[in-house]
Design a protein around this motif. Structure first.
Motif, short mmCIF file in Angstrom:
data_model
loop_
_atom_site.label_atom_id
_atom_site.label_comp_id
_atom_site.label_asym_id
_atom_site.label_seq_id
_atom_site.Cartn_x
_atom_site.Cartn_y
_atom_site.Cartn_z
N VAL A 9 0.86 -1.18 0.00
CA VAL A 9 0.00 0.00 0.00
C VAL A 9 0.90 1.23 0.00
N VAL A 10 0.69 2.12 -0.96
CA VAL A 10 1.50 3.32 -1.08
C VAL A 10 0.65 4.51 -0.62
N GLY A 11 0.93 5.00 0.59
CA GLY A 11 0.18 6.14 1.13
C GLY A 11 -0.46 5.82 2.46
N GLY A 12 -0.36 6.78 3.41
CA GLY A 12 -0.86 6.57 4.76
C GLY A 12 -2.02 7.46 5.12
N GLY A 13 -2.94 7.67 4.18
CA GLY A 13 -4.17 8.38 4.48
C GLY A 13 -5.27 7.40 4.86
N LEU A 14 -6.49 7.89 4.96
CA LEU A 14 -7.61 7.06 5.39
C LEU A 14 -7.79 5.83 4.49
N ALA A 15 -7.84 6.02 3.18
CA ALA A 15 -8.07 4.91 2.26
C ALA A 15 -6.94 3.88 2.35
N GLY A 38 0.05 11.76 6.33
CA GLY A 38 -1.20 11.80 5.58
C GLY A 38 -2.06 12.99 6.01
N THR A 39 -3.27 13.03 5.49
CA THR A 39 -4.17 14.16 5.77
C THR A 39 -5.14 13.87 6.90
N LEU A 40 -4.97 12.74 7.61
CA LEU A 40 -5.88 12.42 8.69
C LEU A 40 -5.82 13.42 9.83
N ARG A 251 -5.50 13.09 14.88
CA ARG A 251 -4.22 12.59 15.38
C ARG A 251 -4.37 11.22 16.02
N TYR A 252 -5.35 11.07 16.90
CA TYR A 252 -5.49 9.80 17.61
C TYR A 252 -6.08 8.71 16.73
N PHE A 253 -6.90 9.11 15.76
CA PHE A 253 -7.43 8.11 14.84
C PHE A 253 -6.32 7.56 13.96
N ALA A 254 -5.40 8.43 13.51
CA ALA A 254 -4.26 7.97 12.70
C ALA A 254 -3.40 7.00 13.50
N GLU A 255 -3.13 7.32 14.76
CA GLU A 255 -2.34 6.43 15.60
C GLU A 255 -3.06 5.11 15.84
#
Length: 415
Positions: A9-15, A38-40, A251-255
């Motif tokens: 997977v290339v990219g660390g956003g929501l999708a 990412g933009t999260l 922030r916390y959702f990304a973590e």
């Protein structure tokens, strides 16, 4: 590196996170490569799906790729990995940071507003020194939105930030979120809320319809198995407003997503910039097969081999699409995919839908990239998700969360 992954997977956003988590959950060997966070960090805590059925009638909108069952499965998957989220057939509403009401399709139960036709009391609990928060405006808007409810403002001093307050230093919602998730912060908050309850009881008023409203994250529902914050039970119902930037929810959702992914056995490469790929056509005239991803990490060039690849680099906002004003070009920076680019870049009205938001990669029903000129599949084992998809506008169509969640989930099912 000679190791072979089932999916990269290339990219660390929501999708990208949703695709990685679902694929790892299915027992696949998954590597997620991301250059940044990412933009999260802009995530308000609420997922918007928009008018799904209406948008599915728009030519080439991403929702045309998915049936109703796939969209519903994506919603329930979020609830599965984060049980605090509520899936409902009825519209749900939450307070914004200005006290107005906004509708959302998937949100934590601690944000869901009560019935406007009922009666009760909102106590807006405002931590002193909170940056960019205007309690008078918020209270006025809450009163207008809930005419049958009484609204009062209660300021709260936070001992952990007393020195900041003395020096006149402003405090962001991120700072307060960290305090609310600590044992000392939760206990202080519990005492404050108990004091509000006692105040109403001593005045001879019922506290059964009192709801405390807070402008920053207080609940610990974004918990990972590695780092569980202290969570205290409060003597009155506590309701959260949606986040403002910088977003504690984001922030916390990304973590939380990161830990969920790695706890499932997913492998993570942070700070790595994907630069190109190698691949070939197995049969002349047919779609090419991507064999390896080339990344730059810590001054080294690495070759990562995968059976499938998921492109989740975030479009224009996330940096997945590069615009060069000097060369007057717009390109996809990793797989060198052909892009759909509208004839006009922008419209004359600032708040009107802007054509540039539609730029992205066109795909077939399996989310494989297409050449918009010939309509042929470019890479047979590459799936495109999230903002990299063409022909949609997350802002005016209010479907950013829905498209990202659904496309990431469905891509993982194709691994």
């Amino acid at each position: 590196m000679n190791e072979m992954w089932d999916a990269i997977v290339v990219g660390g956003g929501l999708a990208g996170w949703i695709a990685g988590i679902r694929a790892a959950q299915r027992g696949k060997k998954v590597l997620l490569v991301t250059e940044g966070v990412g933009t999260l960090f802009y995530f308000s805590g609420i997922f918007d799906y928009g008018d799904v059925e209406g948008l599915r009638h728009l030519p080439k909108h991403p929702y045309t790729l998915f049936d109703s069952q796939a969209i519903l499965q994506g919603q329930h998957f979020v609830q599965e990995i984060c049980p605090e989220y509520v899936v409902s057939d009825q519209p749900q509403t939450a307070f914004t940071v200005l006290g107005s009401v906004r509708q959302g399709d998937l949100m934590p139960r601690s944000m869901v507003l009560p019935n406007r036709q009922a009666q009760g009391r909102f106590v807006l609990l405002v931590p002193e020194g909170l940056k960019d928060f205007f309690p008078e405006i918020v209270a006025a808007n809450m009163t207008r939105e809930f005419p049958g409810w009484q609204v009062s403002v209660k300021k709260m001093q936070v001992e952990a930030l007393a020195e900041w307050t003395r020096l006149g230093k402003s405090v962001s919602s991120i700072d307060y979120a960290a305090i609310w998730r600590s044992e000392a912060g939760q206990r202080a908050l519990a005492q404050e809320i108990e004091g509000i309850k006692r105040q109403y009881q001593e005045a001879g008023k019922s506290s059964s319809q009192v709801v405390v409203v807070l402008p920053s994250l207080v609940r610990g529902y974004f918990d990972s198995s590695r780092t569980k914050p202290f969570r205290n039970e409060f003597s009155l119902p506590v309701m959260e407003m949606s986040s403002f930037v910088p977003s504690p929810h984001g922030r916390y959702f990304a973590e939380y997503l990161k830990h969920t992914f790695t706890d499932l056995g997913g492998e993570l490469m942070i700070g790595a910039r994907a630069v190109s790929i190698n691949g070939e056509a197995t049969v002349e005239g047919q779609a090419k097969t991507c064999q390896e991803l080339i990344v730059h990490s810590m001054g080294k060039s690495l070759r990562l081999k995968g059976k499938k690849f998921i492109l989740a680099t975030g479009g224009l906002l996330g940096g997945g699409i590069k615009v060069s004003m000097a060369r007057k070009s717009i390109t996809e920076g990793v797989f060198d995919l052909p892009l759909y680019v509208p004839n006009e870049w922008s419209g004359p009205k600032f708040f009107a839908p802007q054509p540039f938001t539609q730029a992205g990669v066109e795909t077939d029903e399996f989310q494989r990239p297409l050449d918009p000129t010939s309509g042929q599949v470019v890479w047979d084992n590459v799936h495109v998700v999230g903002r990299m998809l063409a022909h949609w506008d997350p802002w005016t169509q209010r479907c950013g969360g829905g498209v990202s969640l659904t496309s990431g989930y469905v891509a993982a099912e194709l691994i």
